[in-house]
Design a protein around this motif. Sequence first.
Motif, PDB file in Angstrom:
ATOM      1  N   ASN A  83       0.815  -1.212   0.000  1.00  0.00           N
ATOM      2  CA  ASN A  83       0.000   0.000   0.000  1.00  0.00           C
ATOM      3  C   ASN A  83       0.851   1.265   0.000  1.00  0.00           C
ATOM      4  OD1 ASN A  83      -2.328  -1.525   0.077  1.00  0.00           O
ATOM      5  ND2 ASN A  83      -2.596  -1.346   2.287  1.00  0.00           N
ATOM      6  N   ALA A  84       1.908   1.283   0.805  1.00  0.00           N
ATOM      7  CA  ALA A  84       2.695   2.500   0.990  1.00  0.00           C
ATOM      8  C   ALA A  84       3.791   2.684  -0.054  1.00  0.00           C
ATOM      9  CB  ALA A  84       3.317   2.518   2.386  1.00  0.00           C
ATOM     10  N   PHE A  85       4.305   1.579  -0.599  1.00  0.00           N
ATOM     11  CA  PHE A  85       5.447   1.669  -1.516  1.00  0.00           C
ATOM     12  C   PHE A  85       5.168   1.103  -2.898  1.00  0.00           C
ATOM     13  CE2 PHE A  85       7.133   1.039   2.827  1.00  0.00           C
ATOM     14  CZ  PHE A  85       7.757   2.258   2.998  1.00  0.00           C
ATOM     15  N   GLY A  86       4.046   0.407  -3.077  1.00  0.00           N
ATOM     16  CA  GLY A  86       3.748  -0.205  -4.359  1.00  0.00           C
ATOM     17  C   GLY A  86       2.750   0.600  -5.164  1.00  0.00           C
ATOM     18  N   ASN A  87       2.003  -0.104  -6.003  1.00  0.00           N
ATOM     19  CA  ASN A  87       1.022   0.566  -6.859  1.00  0.00           C
ATOM     20  C   ASN A  87      -0.405   0.248  -6.455  1.00  0.00           C
ATOM     21  OD1 ASN A  87       1.012  -2.090  -7.652  1.00  0.00           O
ATOM     22  ND2 ASN A  87       1.446  -1.699  -9.809  1.00  0.00           N
ATOM     23  N   SER A  88      -0.581  -0.229  -5.231  1.00  0.00           N
ATOM     24  CA  SER A  88      -1.928  -0.480  -4.730  1.00  0.00           C
ATOM     25  C   SER A  88      -2.617   0.856  -4.443  1.00  0.00           C
ATOM     26  CB  SER A  88      -1.874  -1.325  -3.454  1.00  0.00           C
ATOM     27  OG  SER A  88      -3.156  -1.524  -2.914  1.00  0.00           O
ATOM     28  N   GLY A  89      -3.774   1.079  -5.046  1.00  0.00           N
ATOM     29  CA  GLY A  89      -4.526   2.303  -4.798  1.00  0.00           C
ATOM     30  C   GLY A  89      -4.021   3.522  -5.532  1.00  0.00           C
ATOM     31  N   ARG A  90      -3.153   3.340  -6.512  1.00  0.00           N
ATOM     32  CA  ARG A  90      -2.641   4.486  -7.275  1.00  0.00           C
ATOM     33  C   ARG A  90      -2.217   4.026  -8.663  1.00  0.00           C
ATOM     34  NH1 ARG A  90       1.720   6.189  -3.052  1.00  0.00           N
ATOM     35  NH2 ARG A  90       0.361   4.944  -1.690  1.00  0.00           N
ATOM     36  N   GLU A  91      -2.275   4.940  -9.614  1.00  0.00           N
ATOM     37  CA  GLU A  91      -1.904   4.628 -10.983  1.00  0.00           C
ATOM     38  C   GLU A  91      -0.825   5.593 -11.464  1.00  0.00           C
ATOM     39  OE1 GLU A  91      -5.306   4.710 -13.477  1.00  0.00           O
ATOM     40  OE2 GLU A  91      -6.283   2.983 -12.513  1.00  0.00           O
ATOM     41  N   SER A  92       0.028   5.098 -12.338  1.00  0.00           N
ATOM     42  CA  SER A  92       1.038   5.956 -12.951  1.00  0.00           C
ATOM     43  C   SER A  92       0.343   7.005 -13.806  1.00  0.00           C
ATOM     44  CB  SER A  92       1.997   5.133 -13.811  1.00  0.00           C
ATOM     45  OG  SER A  92       2.684   4.170 -13.028  1.00  0.00           O
ATOM     46  N   VAL A  93       0.972   8.175 -13.927  1.00  0.00           N
ATOM     47  CA  VAL A  93       0.374   9.262 -14.702  1.00  0.00           C
ATOM     48  C   VAL A  93       1.465   9.964 -15.497  1.00  0.00           C
ATOM     49  CG1 VAL A  93       0.589  10.868 -12.758  1.00  0.00           C
ATOM     50  CG2 VAL A  93      -1.044  11.352 -14.584  1.00  0.00           C
ATOM     51  N   ALA A  94       1.164  10.293 -16.748  1.00  0.00           N
ATOM     52  CA  ALA A  94       2.110  11.023 -17.599  1.00  0.00           C
ATOM     53  C   ALA A  94       2.043  12.511 -17.285  1.00  0.00           C
ATOM     54  CB  ALA A  94       1.795  10.772 -19.067  1.00  0.00           C
ATOM     55  N   SER A  95       3.103  13.218 -17.613  1.00  0.00           N
ATOM     56  CA  SER A  95       3.130  14.663 -17.415  1.00  0.00           C
ATOM     57  C   SER A  95       1.975  15.306 -18.183  1.00  0.00           C
ATOM     58  CB  SER A  95       4.459  15.231 -17.903  1.00  0.00           C
ATOM     59  OG  SER A  95       4.496  16.631 -17.760  1.00  0.00           O
ATOM     60  N   HIS A  96       1.316  16.276 -17.533  1.00  0.00           N
ATOM     61  CA  HIS A  96       0.180  16.936 -18.166  1.00  0.00           C
ATOM     62  C   HIS A  96       0.014  18.336 -17.599  1.00  0.00           C
ATOM     63  CE1 HIS A  96      -2.478  16.176 -14.587  1.00  0.00           C
ATOM     64  NE2 HIS A  96      -1.586  15.228 -14.413  1.00  0.00           N
ATOM     65  N   VAL A  97      -0.677  19.190 -18.327  1.00  0.00           N
ATOM     66  CA  VAL A  97      -0.886  20.580 -17.929  1.00  0.00           C
ATOM     67  C   VAL A  97      -2.333  20.753 -17.472  1.00  0.00           C
ATOM     68  CG1 VAL A  97      -0.872  22.991 -18.683  1.00  0.00           C
ATOM     69  CG2 VAL A  97       0.877  21.400 -19.533  1.00  0.00           C
ATOM     70  N   GLU A  98      -2.499  21.399 -16.331  1.00  0.00           N
ATOM     71  CA  GLU A  98      -3.820  21.698 -15.793  1.00  0.00           C
ATOM     72  C   GLU A  98      -3.927  23.200 -15.547  1.00  0.00           C
ATOM     73  OE1 GLU A  98      -6.264  19.579 -15.345  1.00  0.00           O
ATOM     74  OE2 GLU A  98      -5.191  17.692 -15.682  1.00  0.00           O
TER      75      GLU A  98
END
Length: 374
Positions: free
Chosen positions: A83-98
């Motif tokens: 949970n704290a160090f892996g990819n559980s509950g989160r997804e990789s994201v590419a650079s983007h402008v908001e």
Amino acid sequence: MKNSSKHFERENFPDWTLEDFDAIQEDHVFSEKYEKAKRAAIRAHKQRRTPTFLVRAAAAAAAVILLPAGVYAAVSHAEFFQNAFGNSGRESVASHVETVDDGKGGSLDVTYPTREYVSIDEAMAENLLGEYATAEPLVIPVNDHTLTIESAVRDENAIVMEFTIACDTGVTVFDYDELANQAKGPSLSEESTFYFNIDGVAENIYVDLERTTETELHGYYYGLFVFNGPLSDGEAPMLKIRYADMPLLSLPEDASPEVAEYPIAAEKAVGLTSFTSEAGGYLELSPLSLKVDMAKGLGLAPDEVLDSLKTIAIEYNDGTVYQVWDDDGNVDNTAYLCMGLGAEDSEYALVFNRLVDPAAISCVWVNGIAYNAG
């Protein structure tokens, strides 16, 4: 990281509003001048939405409950590590402008960095961290909420915790969303009557949006021991909670919240491994974190050290590379990063967004300079 907001300049800090801080996506610099300006900004804007790194502590508690080990056995170290160090509950994201609100009736474009999360090897994680992770949760009723530190592990420079906050009528501690997770983490809610942090730590919080519900928030706390220096092996990190019988951001100018402190049973620190360059550079890392002195071995003049970090990459013996940071490439694979630390304001410290096995490292690259163990 590149963005269209003004970079942190110490001489400009006193003129900033808290809304300016919300818009900034850069690293944090800490100095005495910064601390004085921070306190003044909090007092002047107490009733406004406040980013977490400005409220260094705020929360409180009525009692502490340590659950027996048998009750806690169902929550394994493997689950905490994933949970704290892996990819559980989160997804990789590419650079983007908001386009975001600048707090002044206008807007500004902010470039969010690429962030990559990977699954962990549970056997490796247990081998690296198992003996250092806390064995029992710390449960603290705070007003109408319950804060539970589910698990914690640390080295001398950093601490990582998994926590939950529960309330039958709805958790009101933070304002958060996915963009907050990609930036500096959640902000303290205007309704919150408490806040928590580890004493002496600058932190970032990641909210697990998949597991969080209206009545229970799941989060991960990534902190660096920067205000009081490293926390030696054998010392217990202190959980500091400040609380009131009304929202903290609405407290009168002459009122102060109550304060309670509780030791976290993470006295044993994960060991650090030293790396040096041929030119005299020095850094130290553990499976959790890295600290590098930018004033050594990189050929930088004193006035060039601040904001000098361009790249950090970890090359493993098998040839794979963990790109921790790439300023020009807008890659930020840290859970939290601070600059301007140490006696000479020349140190950078960061918490990794995945586990690192020091024994498997061939070399660490900082601004293209190789650092080797030993």
